[in-house]
Design an enzyme around this catalytic site. Structure first.
Site, mmCIF file in Angstrom:
data_model
loop_
_atom_site.group_PDB
_atom_site.id
_atom_site.type_symbol
_atom_site.label_atom_id
_atom_site.label_comp_id
_atom_site.label_asym_id
_atom_site.label_seq_id
_atom_site.Cartn_x
_atom_site.Cartn_y
_atom_site.Cartn_z
ATOM 1 C CE LYS A 26 42.351 47.602 33.868
ATOM 2 N NZ LYS A 26 41.144 48.026 33.167
ATOM 3 C CE LYS A 86 44.187 48.870 41.334
ATOM 4 N NZ LYS A 86 43.691 47.564 40.914
HETATM 5 P P1 NAD Z 1 35.896 44.691 44.331
HETATM 6 O O1 NAD Z 1 36.499 45.487 45.423
HETATM 7 O O2 NAD Z 1 34.463 44.854 44.000
HETATM 8 O O3 NAD Z 1 36.150 43.107 44.588
HETATM 9 C C1 NAD Z 1 37.315 42.607 45.162
HETATM 10 C C2 NAD Z 1 36.930 41.394 45.992
HETATM 11 O O4 NAD Z 1 38.108 40.841 46.584
HETATM 12 C C3 NAD Z 1 35.956 41.724 47.141
HETATM 13 O O5 NAD Z 1 34.814 40.895 47.076
HETATM 14 C C4 NAD Z 1 36.788 41.458 48.387
HETATM 15 O O6 NAD Z 1 36.027 40.970 49.483
HETATM 16 C C5 NAD Z 1 37.764 40.417 47.888
HETATM 17 N N1 NAD Z 1 38.957 40.335 48.722
HETATM 18 C C6 NAD Z 1 39.670 41.361 49.256
HETATM 19 N N2 NAD Z 1 40.693 40.885 49.993
HETATM 20 C C7 NAD Z 1 40.601 39.523 49.928
HETATM 21 C C8 NAD Z 1 41.393 38.486 50.481
HETATM 22 N N3 NAD Z 1 42.473 38.733 51.244
HETATM 23 N N4 NAD Z 1 41.024 37.209 50.226
HETATM 24 C C9 NAD Z 1 39.934 36.934 49.441
HETATM 25 N N5 NAD Z 1 39.151 37.896 48.900
HETATM 26 C C10 NAD Z 1 39.501 39.177 49.132
HETATM 27 O O7 NAD Z 1 36.815 44.984 43.050
HETATM 28 P P2 NAD Z 1 36.395 44.783 41.510
HETATM 29 O O8 NAD Z 1 35.753 46.037 41.022
HETATM 30 O O9 NAD Z 1 35.738 43.470 41.343
HETATM 31 O O10 NAD Z 1 37.863 44.756 40.851
HETATM 32 C C11 NAD Z 1 38.710 43.619 40.933
HETATM 33 C C12 NAD Z 1 39.967 43.910 40.108
HETATM 34 O O11 NAD Z 1 39.575 44.150 38.744
HETATM 35 C C13 NAD Z 1 40.718 45.163 40.569
HETATM 36 O O12 NAD Z 1 42.102 44.962 40.404
HETATM 37 C C14 NAD Z 1 40.207 46.241 39.621
HETATM 38 O O13 NAD Z 1 41.147 47.300 39.482
HETATM 39 C C15 NAD Z 1 40.002 45.436 38.348
HETATM 40 N N6 NAD Z 1 39.001 45.947 37.411
HETATM 41 C C16 NAD Z 1 37.776 46.392 37.849
HETATM 42 C C17 NAD Z 1 36.836 46.845 36.913
HETATM 43 C C18 NAD Z 1 35.468 47.339 37.327
HETATM 44 O O14 NAD Z 1 34.759 47.926 36.491
HETATM 45 N N7 NAD Z 1 35.027 47.152 38.567
HETATM 46 C C19 NAD Z 1 37.143 46.837 35.550
HETATM 47 C C20 NAD Z 1 38.384 46.356 35.137
HETATM 48 C C21 NAD Z 1 39.304 45.908 36.074
#
Ligand code: NAD
Length: 301
Positions: A173, A242
């Site tokens: 990834k 990251k």
């Molecule tokens: P985001 O920041 O929108 O969501 C992360 C969530 O985690 C938030 O709602 C936040 O409140 C919650 N969170 C943070 N700390 C927390 C804690 N201690 N306890 C409980 N909840 C907590 O991020 P995202 O875009 O949904 O991405 C999530 C993961 O998926 C990341 O690792 C990202 O790199 C990966 N990703 C994202 C995408 C995309 O298009 N957004 C695509 C592929 C992979």
């Protein structure tokens, strides 16, 4: 497997994924640190909102994590005590984009409790998450992967077993996103230069997308999120950076010469410094454009 699923992390990706799983008939027990994220899912059929992260482990067949990074995954599993509440036959599935070596260490700790922890990060963005069309790259023993496969099949159109050891999915990834970010940077540089030369970016994209310069950036990101000026893919620039750093560390650790990766990380890091903390990753093109407009002010560029 159909049954009870704990789910922590209801952000851009986690919220639509949790909704899909509930819609497919799973009994979801969800948690997010943000009250607004919890409220959005409160009252949705098939979803119960937990009071703490650790609560979602109770009676769960699988616990899915969709959190920003390894720091948060460790905080939830170890700091908030979710791992301490998990018991066999629960399987923990980290679908976040985390650091492979840290995932392995967590899998070793979970194994001491008899609880398998595997990684299943995703590609396909918010659109893929909404439509159950993600590519899911899974790291872990085949028999554990087979147990959660029906759950992953709800979320993804392509579920690929990356390797037997936890962390395999997280490694591929990060490497994927390094490639994607480098493509987006170089295609943005090229398209801005072409536009300044008098070409129409939409015409250039048509040509490139039928030619060897095409990538996900020219086929999807530029036409959907950059040219219309929305910069709203739903994937934050800081999360892309990251992932790039995780991949560059992996290249360094394996002694792989990586001059282009390093230059790309430096450019994205500079953009992250200049842009707001919540900037979308497609704003790398806006940052480049701002630098062009500011002119060649520094020597050595
Ligand atoms: P985001 O920041 O929108 O969501 C992360 C969530 O985690 C938030 O709602 C936040 O409140 C919650 N969170 C943070 N700390 C927390 C804690 N201690 N306890 C409980 N909840 C907590 O991020 P995202 O875009 O949904 O991405 C999530 C993961 O998926 C990341 O690792 C990202 O790199 C990966 N990703 C994202 C995408 C995309 O298009 N957004 C695509 C592929 C992979």
């Amino acid at each position: 497997m159909s049954g009870r699923i704990g789910f922590v992390g209801l952000g851009n990706m986690g919220e639509p994924m949790a909704r899909l799983l509930a819609g497919a008939g799973h009994d979801l027990h969800v948690y997010d640190a943000g009250p607004a994220a919890r409220e959005r899912l409160d009252g949705v059929a098939g979803i119960r909102v937990a009071k703490t992260a650790a609560d979602v482990a109770d009676g769960a067949d699988a616990v899915i994590l969709m959190l920003p990074d390894s720091d948060v995954v460790e905080a939830v599993l170890l700091g908030d005590g979710l791992l301490g509440r998990a018991v066999p036959p629960t399987v923990i599935v980290d679908m976040s984009s985390s650091v492979p070596a840290r995932t392995r260490a967590l899998a070793d700790r979970a194994a001491e409790r008899g609880v398998p922890l595997i990684d299943a990060p995703v590609s396909g963005g918010v659109t893929g998450a909404r439509g159950g069309a993600l590519t899911i790259m899974v790291g872990g023993p085949a028999e554990t992967v087979a147990r959660v496969r029906p759950v992953l099949d709800v979320l993804g159109s392509s579920v690929v077993h990356a390797g037997e050891r936890p962390g395999a999915g997280h490694a591929v990834k990060a490497l994927n996103n390094l490639m994607s970010a480098a493509h987006l940077l170089v295609s943005s540089e090229a398209l801005i230069a072409g536009r300044e030369f008098g070409l129409d970016p939409a015409v250039m994209l048509d040509i490139v997308n039928g030619s060897s310069g095409r990538s996900g950036s020219t086929q999807t990101k530029w036409p959907r999120f950059i040219l219309p000026g929305g910069f709203d893919s739903g994937f934050a620039l800081r999360l892309m950076l990251k992932d790039m750093r995780v991949a560059l560390d992996l290249e360094d650790a394996t002694g792989t010469p990586a001059p282009l990766s390093r230059a790309a990380v430096d450019a994205w890091a500079e953009a992250a410094e200049a842009l707001p903390a919540d900037a979308d990753h497609t704003e790398i093109a806006r940052w480049l454009e701002a630098r062009r407009a500011a002119g060649p002010t520094r020597t050595g560029e």
